[in-house]
Scaffold this motif. Structure first.
Motif: not given
Length: 138
Positions: A27-31, A33-37, A58-65
């Motif tokens: 969440x800290x690193x890919x903030x 990308x996640x807020x873009x969702x 895609x990397x933010x998704x597969x590394x997160x949820x």
């Protein structure tokens, strides 16, 4: 608290720290990308086939949820709950966790995967105690 319960609680704590830490760090690193969702609307915010245009997304998704962080958190909660009730966790769960984290640790160095191996070994040791019920040996 008996030894089996203590081992399971430590294993559960390790799993919880790994899972929650993974999601927090992401969440800290890919903030962005996640807020873009949320900005694009959650439905299909991460398209599976985008021709490589949204690789960071895609990397933010597969590394997160989409990662194993949530199942690891759920397994940690289950092991914590079972330890509190005095129910032994099957050693096979520990073997699976230990093998998965060992392979992950070898493939991705440096990483905290090896801490998951420790959690798996603790479950194995607790599951192989002479008494299958953790209530009796306090």
């Amino acid at each position: 608290m008996n030894t089996g319960r203590r081992l399971l609680r430590w294993a559960a704590g390790i799993m919880l720290v790994l899972g929650i830490g993974h999601l927090s760090l992401l969440t800290f690193i890919s903030r962005d990308d996640i807020t873009g969702w949320a900005d694009r609307g959650l439905w299909a915010a991460v398209p599976l086939f985008s021709g490589g245009r949204n690789l960071d997304n895609q990397v933010a998704f597969w590394a997160g949820p989409g990662s194993f962080a949530m199942p690891l958190i759920l397994l940690g909660c289950l092991v914590w709950h079972l330890a509190g009730r005095g129910v032994a966790v099957p050693a096979g769960i520990g073997w699976g966790l230990a093998v998965w984290c060992s392979v992950g640790g070898v493939l991705l160095v440096p990483s905290p995967y090896f801490a998951g191996t420790v959690a798996g070994v603790l479950i194995i040791v607790a599951g192989r105690r002479p008494s299958r019920s953790l209530k009796g040996d306090e």
